[in-house]
Design an enzyme around this catalytic site. Structure first.
Site, PDB file in Angstrom:
ATOM      1  N   MET A  18       5.102  42.199  52.044  1.00 23.93           N
ATOM      2  CA  MET A  18       6.076  42.861  51.168  1.00 23.93           C
ATOM      3  C   MET A  18       6.405  42.032  49.944  1.00 23.93           C
ATOM      4  O   MET A  18       6.673  42.575  48.869  1.00 23.93           O
ATOM      5  CB  MET A  18       7.388  43.075  51.920  1.00 23.93           C
ATOM      6  N   ASP A  61       9.572  25.619  50.558  1.00 22.83           N
ATOM      7  CA  ASP A  61      10.010  25.982  51.904  1.00 22.83           C
ATOM      8  C   ASP A  61      11.479  26.388  51.789  1.00 22.83           C
ATOM      9  O   ASP A  61      12.347  25.550  51.546  1.00 22.83           O
ATOM     10  CB  ASP A  61       9.848  24.776  52.827  1.00 22.83           C
ATOM     11  N   VAL A  62      11.758  27.681  51.966  1.00 25.27           N
ATOM     12  CA  VAL A  62      13.115  28.179  51.718  1.00 25.27           C
ATOM     13  C   VAL A  62      14.121  27.697  52.762  1.00 25.27           C
ATOM     14  O   VAL A  62      15.325  27.915  52.593  1.00 25.27           O
ATOM     15  CB  VAL A  62      13.150  29.725  51.638  1.00 25.27           C
ATOM     16  N   ASN A  88      13.000  37.166  50.366  1.00 27.53           N
ATOM     17  CA  ASN A  88      12.145  37.968  51.246  1.00 27.53           C
ATOM     18  C   ASN A  88      11.383  37.145  52.283  1.00 27.53           C
ATOM     19  O   ASN A  88      10.985  37.680  53.323  1.00 27.53           O
ATOM     20  CB  ASN A  88      11.150  38.743  50.353  1.00 27.53           C
ATOM     21  N   SER A 139      16.006  43.910  57.883  1.00 24.29           N
ATOM     22  CA  SER A 139      15.099  44.641  58.778  1.00 24.29           C
ATOM     23  C   SER A 139      15.945  45.640  59.565  1.00 24.29           C
ATOM     24  O   SER A 139      17.169  45.425  59.712  1.00 24.29           O
ATOM     25  CB  SER A 139      14.438  43.668  59.764  1.00 24.29           C
ATOM     26  N   SER A 141      15.710  45.473  62.409  1.00 21.11           N
ATOM     27  CA  SER A 141      16.044  44.526  63.474  1.00 21.11           C
ATOM     28  C   SER A 141      17.357  43.797  63.194  1.00 21.11           C
ATOM     29  O   SER A 141      17.839  43.049  64.048  1.00 21.11           O
ATOM     30  CB  SER A 141      14.904  43.513  63.642  1.00 21.11           C
ATOM     31  N   TYR A 152      15.118  36.825  66.173  1.00 16.61           N
ATOM     32  CA  TYR A 152      14.882  37.623  64.956  1.00 16.61           C
ATOM     33  C   TYR A 152      16.047  38.588  64.727  1.00 16.61           C
ATOM     34  O   TYR A 152      16.535  38.733  63.603  1.00 16.61           O
ATOM     35  CB  TYR A 152      13.553  38.371  65.122  1.00 16.61           C
ATOM     36  N   LYS A 156      18.308  38.430  61.388  1.00  9.40           N
ATOM     37  CA  LYS A 156      18.362  39.588  60.477  1.00  9.40           C
ATOM     38  C   LYS A 156      19.762  40.223  60.479  1.00  9.40           C
ATOM     39  O   LYS A 156      20.208  40.748  59.450  1.00  9.40           O
ATOM     40  CB  LYS A 156      17.293  40.612  60.854  1.00  9.40           C
ATOM     41  N   THR A 187       1.775  44.293  57.609  1.00  5.76           N
ATOM     42  CA  THR A 187       1.654  42.994  56.917  1.00  5.76           C
ATOM     43  C   THR A 187       1.059  41.978  57.900  1.00  5.76           C
ATOM     44  O   THR A 187       0.860  42.284  59.082  1.00  5.76           O
ATOM     45  CB  THR A 187       3.038  42.455  56.472  1.00  5.76           C
TER      46      THR A 187
HETATM   47  P1  NAD Z   1       4.171  38.191  55.859  1.00  2.75           P
HETATM   48  O1  NAD Z   1       3.966  37.214  56.955  1.00  2.75           O
HETATM   49  O2  NAD Z   1       3.038  39.001  55.349  1.00  2.75           O
HETATM   50  O3  NAD Z   1       4.872  37.477  54.606  1.00  2.75           O
HETATM   51  C1  NAD Z   1       5.856  36.500  54.758  1.00  2.75           C
HETATM   52  C2  NAD Z   1       5.638  35.437  53.691  1.00  2.75           C
HETATM   53  O4  NAD Z   1       6.717  34.512  53.772  1.00  2.75           O
HETATM   54  C3  NAD Z   1       4.340  34.642  53.902  1.00  2.75           C
HETATM   55  O5  NAD Z   1       3.619  34.583  52.688  1.00  2.75           O
HETATM   56  C4  NAD Z   1       4.818  33.262  54.362  1.00  2.75           C
HETATM   57  O6  NAD Z   1       3.981  32.196  53.949  1.00  2.75           O
HETATM   58  C5  NAD Z   1       6.177  33.201  53.666  1.00  2.75           C
HETATM   59  N1  NAD Z   1       7.085  32.254  54.317  1.00  2.75           N
HETATM   60  C6  NAD Z   1       7.341  32.113  55.631  1.00  2.75           C
HETATM   61  N2  NAD Z   1       8.176  31.096  55.845  1.00  2.75           N
HETATM   62  C7  NAD Z   1       8.471  30.583  54.637  1.00  2.75           C
HETATM   63  C8  NAD Z   1       9.288  29.538  54.199  1.00  2.75           C
HETATM   64  N3  NAD Z   1       9.971  28.782  55.048  1.00  2.75           N
HETATM   65  N4  NAD Z   1       9.381  29.296  52.875  1.00  2.75           N
HETATM   66  C9  NAD Z   1       8.691  30.042  51.994  1.00  2.75           C
HETATM   67  N5  NAD Z   1       7.898  31.049  52.349  1.00  2.75           N
HETATM   68  C10 NAD Z   1       7.774  31.316  53.656  1.00  2.75           C
HETATM   69  O7  NAD Z   1       5.333  39.161  56.414  1.00  2.75           O
HETATM   70  P2  NAD Z   1       6.144  40.382  55.784  1.00  2.75           P
HETATM   71  O8  NAD Z   1       6.184  41.416  56.834  1.00  2.75           O
HETATM   72  O9  NAD Z   1       5.709  40.725  54.410  1.00  2.75           O
HETATM   73  O10 NAD Z   1       7.588  39.731  55.726  1.00  2.75           O
HETATM   74  C11 NAD Z   1       8.434  39.795  54.580  1.00  2.75           C
HETATM   75  C12 NAD Z   1       9.852  40.008  55.037  1.00  2.75           C
HETATM   76  O11 NAD Z   1       9.948  41.310  55.634  1.00  2.75           O
HETATM   77  C13 NAD Z   1      10.329  39.041  56.117  1.00  2.75           C
HETATM   78  O12 NAD Z   1      11.659  38.663  55.835  1.00  2.75           O
HETATM   79  C14 NAD Z   1      10.267  39.878  57.388  1.00  2.75           C
HETATM   80  O13 NAD Z   1      11.146  39.415  58.366  1.00  2.75           O
HETATM   81  C15 NAD Z   1      10.655  41.230  56.860  1.00  2.75           C
HETATM   82  N6  NAD Z   1      10.326  42.385  57.676  1.00  2.75           N
HETATM   83  C16 NAD Z   1       9.066  42.612  58.112  1.00  2.75           C
HETATM   84  C17 NAD Z   1       8.771  43.776  58.817  1.00  2.75           C
HETATM   85  C18 NAD Z   1       7.393  44.113  59.264  1.00  2.75           C
HETATM   86  O14 NAD Z   1       7.271  45.010  60.131  1.00  2.75           O
HETATM   87  N7  NAD Z   1       6.357  43.489  58.716  1.00  2.75           N
HETATM   88  C19 NAD Z   1       9.795  44.702  59.084  1.00  2.75           C
HETATM   89  C20 NAD Z   1      11.081  44.426  58.633  1.00  2.75           C
HETATM   90  C21 NAD Z   1      11.324  43.279  57.912  1.00  2.75           C
HETATM   91  P1  ADP Z   2       4.840  34.502  62.731  1.00  2.66           P
HETATM   92  O1  ADP Z   2       5.091  34.031  64.121  1.00  2.66           O
HETATM   93  O2  ADP Z   2       5.942  35.348  62.194  1.00  2.66           O
HETATM   94  O3  ADP Z   2       3.475  35.063  62.459  1.00  2.66           O
HETATM   95  P2  ADP Z   2       3.963  31.988  61.727  1.00  2.66           P
HETATM   96  O4  ADP Z   2       4.468  30.845  62.534  1.00  2.66           O
HETATM   97  O5  ADP Z   2       2.553  32.422  61.910  1.00  2.66           O
HETATM   98  O6  ADP Z   2       4.969  33.212  61.854  1.00  2.66           O
HETATM   99  O7  ADP Z   2       4.194  31.671  60.220  1.00  2.66           O
HETATM  100  C1  ADP Z   2       3.820  32.561  59.189  1.00  2.66           C
HETATM  101  C2  ADP Z   2       3.758  31.767  57.906  1.00  2.66           C
HETATM  102  O8  ADP Z   2       5.097  31.331  57.613  1.00  2.66           O
HETATM  103  C3  ADP Z   2       2.921  30.508  57.992  1.00  2.66           C
HETATM  104  O9  ADP Z   2       1.619  30.710  57.506  1.00  2.66           O
HETATM  105  C4  ADP Z   2       3.663  29.549  57.109  1.00  2.66           C
HETATM  106  O10 ADP Z   2       3.153  29.691  55.784  1.00  2.66           O
HETATM  107  C5  ADP Z   2       5.093  30.035  57.095  1.00  2.66           C
HETATM  108  N1  ADP Z   2       6.003  29.210  57.908  1.00  2.66           N
HETATM  109  C6  ADP Z   2       6.189  29.205  59.235  1.00  2.66           C
HETATM  110  N2  ADP Z   2       7.127  28.342  59.626  1.00  2.66           N
HETATM  111  C7  ADP Z   2       7.576  27.784  58.519  1.00  2.66           C
HETATM  112  C8  ADP Z   2       8.555  26.796  58.227  1.00  2.66           C
HETATM  113  N3  ADP Z   2       9.290  26.200  59.147  1.00  2.66           N
HETATM  114  N4  ADP Z   2       8.719  26.482  56.962  1.00  2.66           N
HETATM  115  C9  ADP Z   2       8.006  27.063  56.027  1.00  2.66           C
HETATM  116  N5  ADP Z   2       7.100  27.973  56.203  1.00  2.66           N
HETATM  117  C10 ADP Z   2       6.854  28.327  57.423  1.00  2.66           C
HETATM  118  C1  HBR Z   3       9.169  45.123  63.921  1.00  2.08           C
HETATM  119  C2  HBR Z   3       9.970  45.039  62.697  1.00  2.08           C
HETATM  120  O1  HBR Z   3      11.222  45.607  62.796  1.00  2.08           O
HETATM  121  C3  HBR Z   3      10.085  43.669  62.155  1.00  2.08           C
HETATM  122  C4  HBR Z   3       9.041  42.673  62.416  1.00  2.08           C
HETATM  123  O2  HBR Z   3      11.035  43.425  61.445  1.00  2.08           O
END
Ligand code: NAD
Ligand code: ADP
Ligand code: HBR
Length: 254
Positions: A18, A61-62, A88, A139, A141, A152, A156, A187
């Site tokens: 997203m 790293d946020v 996000n 979310s 969630s 989670y 959220k 995603t």
């Molecule tokens: P994604 O894994 O495709 O993208 C998440 C991105 O965040 C990745 O590029 C990852 O590297 C980055 N990230 C993770 N930890 C980080 C950190 N500490 N600092 C900086 N970047 C970091 O997943 P997504 O589904 O696009 O997730 C985006 C948002 O949407 C998240 O907040 C997730 O919880 C939320 N969300 C996802 C879903 C779903 O079903 N996919 C549903 C509701 C909400």
């Molecule tokens: P998920 O269990 O949601 O798939 P992952 O552990 O695979 O999460 O992590 C997804 C991505 O989030 C990783 O590729 C990494 O870039 C980032 N990530 C995970 N943990 C951290 C962290 N503590 N700090 C920063 N980025 C992180």
């Molecule tokens: C499953 C969905 O609600 C999510 C990962 O946030």
């Protein structure tokens, strides 16, 4: 549409899913976009496909406030101001509560809850100057419980209520604060879930529109919330969920 020409937007988690779709959307609509992500390769890949003169990468790293503050300062130093921040970036952990170690709990809370607060706080002085806005990715969630997702859900839920609280505190500064609450979206985060056909079928039973959400559909709502069309919306947690939250939880008939 070029709703964001001359605007400066930060998107965290812009390397995938997203966040990537949102960064691309703002860029297409004319904004200067700061793509922030922990994963350098993914965020540089996305940025390389956007106009160089109005694109910047921040590897951050946020979950730590120092790098988040530096990200906001680097944005203002390069583009002169900040109009929108999209908090996000997120991670997901699942399992029974007894399986959730301290480390797994802290990981989710530190990225999904702390990271959102740090982004909001760092942006406030700059958004006050531009009359800007904050959009958090929460979310569904965050608005109810899921089976096997307690950290989670907790994180959220924090984002949903933080969004409301900040809308109260920041209204007087002219800053709007909203969130999007997607349900299951296609995603990297949900790759494993989407590979499980039976699980996806069960999800679809609970989604009135009968399908999984696409990242662009979330990006479109984020862009709306950031636009002038949403000028009187603040403190709203908007479901982008195909109708999941319209149900009281009782089963369907079919
Ligand atoms: P994604 O894994 O495709 O993208 C998440 C991105 O965040 C990745 O590029 C990852 O590297 C980055 N990230 C993770 N930890 C980080 C950190 N500490 N600092 C900086 N970047 C970091 O997943 P997504 O589904 O696009 O997730 C985006 C948002 O949407 C998240 O907040 C997730 O919880 C939320 N969300 C996802 C879903 C779903 O079903 N996919 C549903 C509701 C909400
Ligand atoms: P998920 O269990 O949601 O798939 P992952 O552990 O695979 O999460 O992590 C997804 C991505 O989030 C990783 O590729 C990494 O870039 C980032 N990530 C995970 N943990 C951290 C962290 N503590 N700090 C920063 N980025 C992180
Ligand atoms: C499953 C969905 O609600 C999510 C990962 O946030």
């Amino acid at each position: 549409m070029h709703r964001f020409e001359g605007k400066v937007v930060i998107v965290t988690g812009a390397g995938s899913g997203m966040g990537e779709a949102t960064a691309r959307r703002f860029s297409r609509e004319g904004a200067s976009v700061v793509l922030a992500d922990y994963d350098r390769d993914s965020v540089e890949r996305v940025a390389s496909e956007l106009p160089a003169d109005r694109t910047m990468v921040q590897v951050v790293d946020v979950s730590s406030s120092g790098p988040v503050n530096a990200m906001v300062e680097a944005t203002v130093s390069r583009f002169g101001k900040l109009d929108v921040i999209v908090n996000n970036a997120g991670v997901h952990e699942s399992g029974e509560p007894e399986e959730i170690t301290d480390e797994r709990w802290r990981k989710v809370m530190s990225v999904d809850a702390d990271g959102v607060f740090f982004g909001c706080r760092a942006a406030i002085p700059h958004l006050e100057k531009t009359g800007g806005s904050i959009i958090n990715t929460a979310s569904v969630s965050g608005t109810g419980g899921d089976w096997g997702m307690s950290p989670y859900n907790a994180a959220k839920g924090a984002v949903v209520n933080l969004t409301r609280a900040l809308a109260l505190d920041l209204g007087k500064k002219g800053i709007r604060v909203n969130s999007v609450c997607p349900s299951l979206t296609r995603t990297a985060m949900t790759e494993d879930m989407l590979e499980d056909g039976q699980l996806v079928a069960r999800f679809k039973q609970r989604i009135p529109l009968g399908r999984v959400c696409e990242p662009d559909e979330v990006a479109a709502v984020i862009a709306f919330l950031a636009s002038d069309d949403a000028s009187f919306i603040t403190g709203a947690n908007i479901p982008v969920d195909g109708g999941v939250s319209a149900s009281n939880g009782q089963p369907g008939q079919g």
